[in-house]
Scaffold this motif. Structure first.
Motif, short mmCIF file in Angstrom:
data_model
loop_
_atom_site.label_atom_id
_atom_site.label_comp_id
_atom_site.label_asym_id
_atom_site.label_seq_id
_atom_site.Cartn_x
_atom_site.Cartn_y
_atom_site.Cartn_z
N GLU A 170 0.83 -1.20 0.00
CA GLU A 170 0.00 0.00 0.00
C GLU A 170 0.87 1.25 0.00
O GLU A 170 0.64 2.19 -0.77
CB GLU A 170 -0.93 -0.01 1.22
CG GLU A 170 -1.90 1.17 1.24
CD GLU A 170 -2.84 1.11 2.44
OE1 GLU A 170 -3.44 2.14 2.76
OE2 GLU A 170 -2.97 0.02 3.05
N ARG A 171 1.87 1.28 0.89
CA ARG A 171 2.77 2.45 0.95
C ARG A 171 3.56 2.58 -0.36
O ARG A 171 3.82 3.70 -0.82
CB ARG A 171 3.73 2.29 2.13
CG ARG A 171 3.06 2.38 3.49
CD ARG A 171 2.64 3.80 3.80
NE ARG A 171 2.09 3.94 5.13
CZ ARG A 171 2.81 4.16 6.23
NH1 ARG A 171 4.13 4.26 6.13
NH2 ARG A 171 2.23 4.28 7.39
N ALA A 172 3.99 1.45 -0.94
CA ALA A 172 4.74 1.49 -2.19
C ALA A 172 3.90 2.12 -3.30
O ALA A 172 4.39 2.94 -4.09
CB ALA A 172 5.19 0.10 -2.58
N ALA A 173 2.60 1.75 -3.35
CA ALA A 173 1.71 2.32 -4.37
C ALA A 173 1.54 3.82 -4.16
O ALA A 173 1.52 4.60 -5.12
CB ALA A 173 0.36 1.61 -4.31
N GLN A 174 1.42 4.26 -2.90
CA GLN A 174 1.28 5.68 -2.60
C GLN A 174 2.53 6.45 -3.04
O GLN A 174 2.45 7.55 -3.59
CB GLN A 174 1.03 5.89 -1.11
CG GLN A 174 -0.32 5.38 -0.62
CD GLN A 174 -0.45 5.45 0.89
OE1 GLN A 174 0.49 5.81 1.59
NE2 GLN A 174 -1.63 5.09 1.40
N MET A 175 3.70 5.85 -2.77
CA MET A 175 4.95 6.51 -3.14
C MET A 175 5.09 6.61 -4.65
O MET A 175 5.59 7.60 -5.19
CB MET A 175 6.13 5.71 -2.56
CG MET A 175 7.43 6.47 -2.52
SD MET A 175 7.29 8.05 -1.67
CE MET A 175 6.68 7.51 -0.06
N LEU A 176 4.61 5.59 -5.37
CA LEU A 176 4.65 5.62 -6.83
C LEU A 176 3.81 6.77 -7.37
O LEU A 176 4.21 7.47 -8.31
CB LEU A 176 4.13 4.28 -7.37
CG LEU A 176 4.27 4.06 -8.88
CD1 LEU A 176 5.74 4.04 -9.28
CD2 LEU A 176 3.61 2.76 -9.29
N THR A 177 2.67 7.00 -6.74
CA THR A 177 1.80 8.11 -7.15
C THR A 177 2.52 9.45 -6.97
O THR A 177 2.44 10.34 -7.82
CB THR A 177 0.50 8.10 -6.32
OG1 THR A 177 -0.19 6.87 -6.54
CG2 THR A 177 -0.40 9.26 -6.73
N GLN A 178 3.25 9.58 -5.86
CA GLN A 178 3.99 10.82 -5.61
C GLN A 178 5.09 11.03 -6.64
O GLN A 178 5.34 12.14 -7.10
CB GLN A 178 4.61 10.81 -4.21
CG GLN A 178 3.60 10.93 -3.07
CD GLN A 178 4.30 11.07 -1.73
OE1 GLN A 178 5.24 11.85 -1.59
NE2 GLN A 178 3.84 10.31 -0.75
N ILE A 179 5.77 9.95 -7.00
CA ILE A 179 6.87 10.05 -7.97
C ILE A 179 6.35 10.53 -9.33
O ILE A 179 7.00 11.32 -10.02
CB ILE A 179 7.59 8.69 -8.11
CG1 ILE A 179 8.34 8.37 -6.82
CG2 ILE A 179 8.54 8.69 -9.30
CD1 ILE A 179 8.91 6.98 -6.75
N PHE A 180 5.14 10.07 -9.71
CA PHE A 180 4.59 10.43 -11.02
C PHE A 180 3.59 11.59 -10.93
O PHE A 180 2.87 11.85 -11.87
CB PHE A 180 3.92 9.21 -11.66
CG PHE A 180 4.92 8.30 -12.30
CD1 PHE A 180 5.24 8.44 -13.65
CD2 PHE A 180 5.55 7.32 -11.58
CE1 PHE A 180 6.18 7.62 -14.25
CE2 PHE A 180 6.48 6.48 -12.16
CZ PHE A 180 6.80 6.63 -13.51
N ASP A 181 3.59 12.29 -9.81
CA ASP A 181 2.69 13.42 -9.64
C ASP A 181 3.32 14.68 -10.24
O ASP A 181 3.50 15.70 -9.59
CB ASP A 181 2.37 13.64 -8.16
CG ASP A 181 1.28 14.69 -7.97
OD1 ASP A 181 0.51 14.92 -8.92
OD2 ASP A 181 1.21 15.26 -6.87
#
Length: 527
Positions: free
Chosen positions: A335-346
């Motif tokens: 879950e945290r990994a998915a959230q971090m991925l969203t931040q990277i591609f934000d």
């Protein structure tokens, strides 16, 4: 340590003879190598014999003892000098402290005083020589480790962990004059792989060594090029050459190696840098360019600036977010990994090349996390999946595929972590069953046995058993006590000792609290 050499200097024969006869010099580990009746004669003897200790009078013709001592110590500062003086001369003799006299001995000369002085000087000389020997060993170790320390500095520089002051200071120490010239430089990373699938590990090592030799030979005439071995199959080239072209050199080098050796060669090159503190950026760019081998194939030289469109709006990686992403993947937190991925591609990407470069950063962190856990299955290193990520036509498609890939890697690691945790707790349970009799068994001591922190072990125990470590240990001790009550006639305190609780009162209270009955009530009920 061999015998120490002693020189006696005095213009009176009786004093010299008295010094010689007062003690047994040989038994003291000393040997008298000469006697002199004046300072000039003594200076010649010092040059000839290089004594360790000199006994000298103060008042002598032509050159007095203090002047003589000053000349000796200026030339041979390691020699220990003892001034032989009378009470009426002592105040004058104290002037010699300023020039480094080691000790004084008063007339009339007593054997005990002489023995005391010689023992002290022997200890001091022995300590100095031992210290000099240790210093020499340290110097030798530094000399032997100099190449390693030199490379370590370069790696620290490439990783961006040094301040500007440290960079210039170490560059001067390790003789890199190009750093102080503020010259422009460029970083390239070379990756070598075998073109044959049948090569043994030994052959691969030899291939890497041969490639290193040929790369060094290729750049041997250019003192402005630094070559580093990053691993068996990877090398780093740092060029400060003002007249050369690193891209052209790498193209030529590639042809030489693939034509003469059974290898594939890929080279990534970062952009030129003028700021000495930006080496880590050039190094990161070279690595990211190298990663493009996934879809450009083998035997390619890739420049970072060629894969970035829009020179005024370059993609910038976010190291702090990527590190957090790798951490969450490594611990299996999907879950945290998915959230971090969203931040990277934000962010807004104006070209495919930019979001593919960002995807390459994410893929690298996933693979690094998987390899650090020793996981190399088809889910984490699937070439087809990687190619589909890098060839995605639009950002939504890329993000969907990339998120699926990140979650797959994270889930794989999570399952691996859970399996390892379950196995560890099984071992801990067995250990506690076998060692509960030891009253010193506790969370800290058990954690030390399994080389993990007490906090981590406590959390794993709670997660795997639903009990704290103390609760679990108490539980198995009480169950063992219950069994002993049923099957033996041992007294209460004896049972307590058998389960690691040596305080009879505490054991009795704990048993009643845990089992709901006292030991006597339990035994009566059993009957």
């Amino acid at each position: 340590m061999g015998k120490l050499k002693v020189l006696i200097v005095d213009d009176e024969y009786l004093i010299r003879n008295l010094l010689r006869m007062r003690i047994n010099w040989e038994e003291q580990g000393l040997i008298i190598v000469g006697e002199a009746s004046n300072a000039q004669e003594a200076l010649d003897m010092v040059d000839k014999h290089r004594p360790d200790i000199i006994f000298t009078d103060i008042y002598m013709p032509y050159i007095n003892g203090i002047e003589f001592s000053s000349r000796v110590l200026k030339k041979y500062p390691d020699i220990k000098i003892v001034v032989v003086t009378g009470h009426d001369e002592f105040e004058y003799a104290q002037q010699s402290i300023k020039i480094g006299i080691s000790d004084f001995i008063l007339k009339p000369i007593r054997a005990s005083d002489l023995l005391h002085v010689t023992e002290q000087l022997k200890r001091k000389i022995d300590e100095e020589r031992r210290r000099d020997l240790e210093l020499e060993k340290l110097k030798q170790e530094l000399e032997n480790n100099f190449p390693y320390l030199r490379e370590k500095f370069l790696y620290q520089w490439l990783k961006g962990t040094l301040s500007i002051e440290e960079i210039y200071e170490k560059a001067e120490y390790f003789t890199f004059p190009m750093f102080n010239r503020r010259a422009a430089y460029q970083v390239a990373v070379i990756e070598i792989s075998s073109s044959s699938e049948e090569q043994t590990e030994e052959q691969l090592i030899l291939l890497g060594m041969e490639c290193r030799n040929r790369i060094e030979a290729f750049f041997s005439q250019d003192s402005e090029v630094i070559i580093l071995s990053e691993a068996q199959d990877r090398m780093v080239i740092i060029s400060f050459s003002e007249g050369g072209d690193l891209v052209d050199d790498c193209e030529s080098l590639k042809l030489i190696l693939i034509d003469s050796l059974p290898c594939f060669l890929n080279i990534g090159i970062g952009r030129k840098r003028g700021n000495i503190q930006e080496a880590h950026l050039g190094y990161q760019e070279a690595n990211r360019a190298l990663h493009y081998k996934v879809f450009v194939g083998h035997n390619q030289v890739v420049c970072f600036e060629d894969i970035i469109e829009g020179r005024e709006d370059h993609y910038r990686s976010k190291p702090e977010l990527l590190q957090q992403l790798q951490f969450y993947i490594s611990v299996g937190s999907t879950e945290r990994a998915a959230q971090m991925l969203t931040q990277i591609f934000d962010v807004s990407f104006s070209s495919k090349a930019k979001f593919r470069t960002a995807a390459m950063d994410v893929i690298t962190e996933c693979q690094r996390a998987a390899m650090e856990r020793g996981i190399e299955d088809e889910h984490t290193l699937n070439t087809e999946t990687l190619v589909s990520i890098l060839t995605a036509d639009n950002l939504p498609e890329l993000k969907r595929i990339l998120e699926s890939y990140v979650l797959t890697v994270s889930n794989t690691i999570n399952m691996e972590n859970q399996a390892k945790a379950g196995n560890l707790i099984s071992q801990v349970k067995a250990y506690l069953e076998n060692h509960m009799r030891d009253p010193n068994v506790g969370l800290a001591s058990t954690a030390a046995v399994f080389f993990i922190s007490p906090g981590h072990l406590g959390r794993l125990m709670k997660k795997e058993t639903g009990q704290t470590f103390v609760e679990y240990l108490t539980d198995i001790r009480m169950k063992r006590a219950e069994h002993l009550l049923k099957t033996t006639d041992l007294k209460g305190y004896e049972i307590g000792e058998r389960v690691g609780i040596i305080d009879p009162h505490y054991f009795s209270v704990l048993f009643k609290k845990t089992m709901g009955r006292s030991m006597n009530e339990y035994r009566i009920g059993k009957l």
